[in-house]
Design an enzyme around this catalytic site. Structure first.
Site, mmCIF file in Angstrom:
data_model
loop_
_atom_site.group_PDB
_atom_site.id
_atom_site.type_symbol
_atom_site.label_atom_id
_atom_site.label_comp_id
_atom_site.label_asym_id
_atom_site.label_seq_id
_atom_site.Cartn_x
_atom_site.Cartn_y
_atom_site.Cartn_z
ATOM 1 N N ASP A 65 0.989 -0.676 -0.272
ATOM 2 C CA ASP A 65 0.017 0.021 -0.248
ATOM 3 C C ASP A 65 0.828 0.867 0.040
ATOM 4 O OD1 ASP A 65 -1.987 2.112 -0.030
ATOM 5 O OD2 ASP A 65 -2.921 1.132 2.295
ATOM 6 N N ASP A 99 -2.714 5.113 -5.941
ATOM 7 C CA ASP A 99 -2.223 4.700 -4.770
ATOM 8 C C ASP A 99 -2.154 2.534 -4.507
ATOM 9 O OD1 ASP A 99 -2.934 3.635 -1.772
ATOM 10 O OD2 ASP A 99 -5.109 4.662 -1.606
#
Length: 642
Positions: free
Chosen positions: A109, A305
């Site tokens: 992430d 992201d």
């Protein structure tokens, strides 16, 4: 000619018999020594894999030669990615924490700045892929004591962390320091690092299969920042997500040599706390969307992201994108989306082959402020309709009232993305991520030569060791067999009728044929059964290719066998790989001999038949010819006997 036929049959029988009584092309699996090593169960996934040769104390040195990146002095950590962006909602990698190492599947992430795993003391944690981290079992674990640089618990004894996410999930716990290992594809040695030990999780974090999060964002607790601060990697990392229907991929912590075709965009760390790019234009089918470049510069700008699945555009950009796609797909039928609660834009009639999507859907381009472009194939903005075969839906959505442009993982499928933090830029290279190392002309680091005394794989190693990929070079050791053990929490009496079914599930998850998966032995005690499996080469193949072996080992090391609940839970241990056994001259050539003798038989039979026909014709030719009117001497009649 009878002697020729007899001789041919004799030679034919001899060749077949010799091949039959010689050692088999593969080991007699039922004679493999089976070790019920229950002490390995606690660290079942710590699997350094290497070859053993029965008749040699040393392997080919070239096979174990460690390969390095070109002109590089600082190491990096090359790590495989697992799972699938759309099926699972994320990609994961494997980290090993503690001494001895404890394995965890963590979501990569770029939007998070802390790495955390469930702790054995967790009061509210879900059931995840791996057991919780046990600090008391690690001889190198230390809690991070309260200091002025961290938030502290109520007793002001230990540092704590807390993270909340947009989807209303959260994670909180204490901070600790321990040795983190990155796997044996990595040149980077295990390092001490700070991580979170969860005591509570909510929302999706509670229900997800993955164990936790690997934070790649920019911040003091980020695993990247910590490694850069130690000086063990350069200030860069890369992600490469697999394509539609493929999944998986690769990750590199540290620098790599950028391909010359890589397109770069400036990334301003002051502009936003998230990784951002300077997006100016979007083109559909070569046509620029009628948008002001400032539409992509609202609030946080255009953010990348990796933990987000889809892409989200500001309203004006989304409306223009949707209109352009609809204009180019008028030949396709619009259908309802898979979830009636959402107004998805879906199409039918494009066919089920993802490789042919470009025939039905237009390509797209993202143009950066420096004029460089990122090509987007249909797989970068579409996802499969889950209820209609051969149908697809837009994976680009409106970002509510937000002015931020958020680009999730779908945008960069089959794209190597390099986050060059040192030079404040992000690079994009369209490629096949399942073949990344071959396309970059890099091979995974090979393991050190094992000692002669190693009988089974050590449970104190740091991670699974993968076979090299790429074409087989002359002299390289080939992979003839992959073996592993599986401990199931089910009695063998109950399991026995379903062994064939279990083998089929294993074959499906490892992407091999069921005939390649063989049960070689088993041991049962109480409600547990220990099975020994072997993965053989495909039919007519002498060995398992390096690429196939790497995929098999990657899935096994990633614990990616998804078995039905009826088989209970499982653990894997005692991994090993073996080269193909040495074959005798008869084994290598018996098929050629069989064919040759078969040809001799056919020729002999044809020759015998020809000789028989010739002799019959000769005998007929020797009978004297008598004209019809020729005189025949009378023969005296013999008197009848009374």
């Amino acid at each position: 000619m009878g002697w020729l036929l007899t001789l041919a049959i004799l030679f034919f029988t001899t060749a077949v018999s010799a091949a039959a009584i010689s050692p088999s092309n593969y080991p007699n699996h039922h004679s493999i020594r089976f070790v019920n090593n229950t002490s390995a169960r606690g660290n079942a996934m710590v699997l350094p894999l290497f070859f053993k040769q029965r008749n040699s104390n040393r392997l080919n040195d070239d096979f174990f030669t460690r390969r390095h990146l070109h002109a590089r002095t600082i190491p990096n950590a090359r790590m495989p990615l697992h799972d699938d962006l759309l099926l699972n909602g994320y990609y994961t990698t494997r980290l090993w924490i503690g001494t001895p190492p404890q394995q965890f599947a963590l979501i990569v992430d770029t939007g998070s700045t802390v790495t955390y795993v469930p702790c054995s003391t967790c009061r509210q944690c879900g059931k995840h892929q791996d057991p919780r981290f046990q600090p008391e079992s690690s001889s190198t674990y230390e809690p991070l004591k309260c200091n002025i640089d961290c938030s502290c618990d109520s007793n002001r004894e230990q540092c704590i962390y807390e993270r909340q996410y947009a989807e209303m999930s959260s994670s909180s716990g204490v901070l600790g320091v321990d040795i983190i290992s990155f796997g044996n594809q990595s040149d980077l040695q295990p390092q001490r690092a700070t991580f979170g030990c969860e005591n509570m999780e909510t929302g999706d974090l509670y229900s997800q299969h993955a164990d936790g999060i690997m934070g790649l964002g920019s911040g003091d607790l980020s695993i990247v920042d910590q490694l850069v601060e130690k000086g063990v990697i350069s200030d860069s990392f890369s992600l490469c997500y697999g394509g539609m229907d493929v999944g998986g991929g690769s990750m590199v912590l540290g620098g790599i040599s950028s391909p010359k075709e890589m397109a770069f965009s400036r990334s301003d760390p002051i502009r936003s706390p998230y990784y951002n790019i300077e997006l100016n234009e979007i083109h559909i089918a070569g046509k620029k969307l009628p948008l002001n470049p400032k539409v992509f510069d609202g609030k946080h700008g255009t953010v990348l992201d990796s933990g987000t699945t889809y892409a989200y555009l500001p309203q004006a950009a989304f409306e223009a994108f949707k209109a352009a796609i609809l204009e180019e797909t008028q030949s396709l039928k619009r259908i309802q989306g898979p979830d009636p609660n959402y107004n998805d834009i879906c199409f039918a009639g494009a066919g089920s082959d993802a490789a042919q999507l470009s025939k039905a859907f237009p390509s797209a381009e993202m143009v950066f402020s420096n004029g460089q472009k990122l090509l987007l194939a249909p797989e970068n903005y579409l996802f499969r309709h889950s209820k209609v075969h051969g149908a697809y839906c837009l994976g680009i959505f409106q970002n509510g009232k937000e002015s931020t442009t958020l680009l999730g993982g779908i945008i960069v499928r089959n794209t190597l993305v390099t986050y060059d933090r040192e030079h404040e830029k992000v690079g994009f290279w369209k490629t096949n991520c399942s073949e990344l190392w071959e396309r970059l002309h890099l091979l995974p680091a090979s393991p050190p030569l094992p000692s002669d005394t190693d009988e089974v794989n050590s449970t104190t190693g740091i991670a699974p060791m993968l076979a090299p990929t790429g074409p087989q070079a002359p002299g390289e050791v080939k992979i003839g067999l992959i073996k592993f053990s599986m401990l199931l929490t089910i009695n063998y009496t109950e399991l026995k009728p379903h062994i064939s079914e279990l083998a089929q599930f294993i074959a499906k998850d490892l992407d091999v044929k069921p005939s390649q998966v063989q049960l070689t032995n088993y041991s049962s005690g109480g409600n547990e059964t220990l099975l020994r499996w072997a993965i053989l080469p495909a039919h007519y193949d002498d060995y398992i290719s390096n690429a196939t072996a790497m995929k098999i080992v990657s899935r096994l090391s990633g614990n990616q066998l998804h078995l039905p609940d009826s088989f209970g839970s499982y653990e894997l241990s005692e991994w090993s790989m073996e080269p193909p056994p040495q074959r005798t001259w008869w084994q290598q050539h018996y098929l050629d001999l069989v064919i040759a003798f078969a040809v001799v038989i056919v020729i002999g039979m044809l020759a015998s038949g020809g000789w028989f026909i010739w002799r019959r014709n000769q005998n007929q030719a020797e009978v004297p010819y008598k004209p019809v009117d020729s005189v025949v001497a009378e023969q005296e009649l013999q008197p009848l006997q009374n």
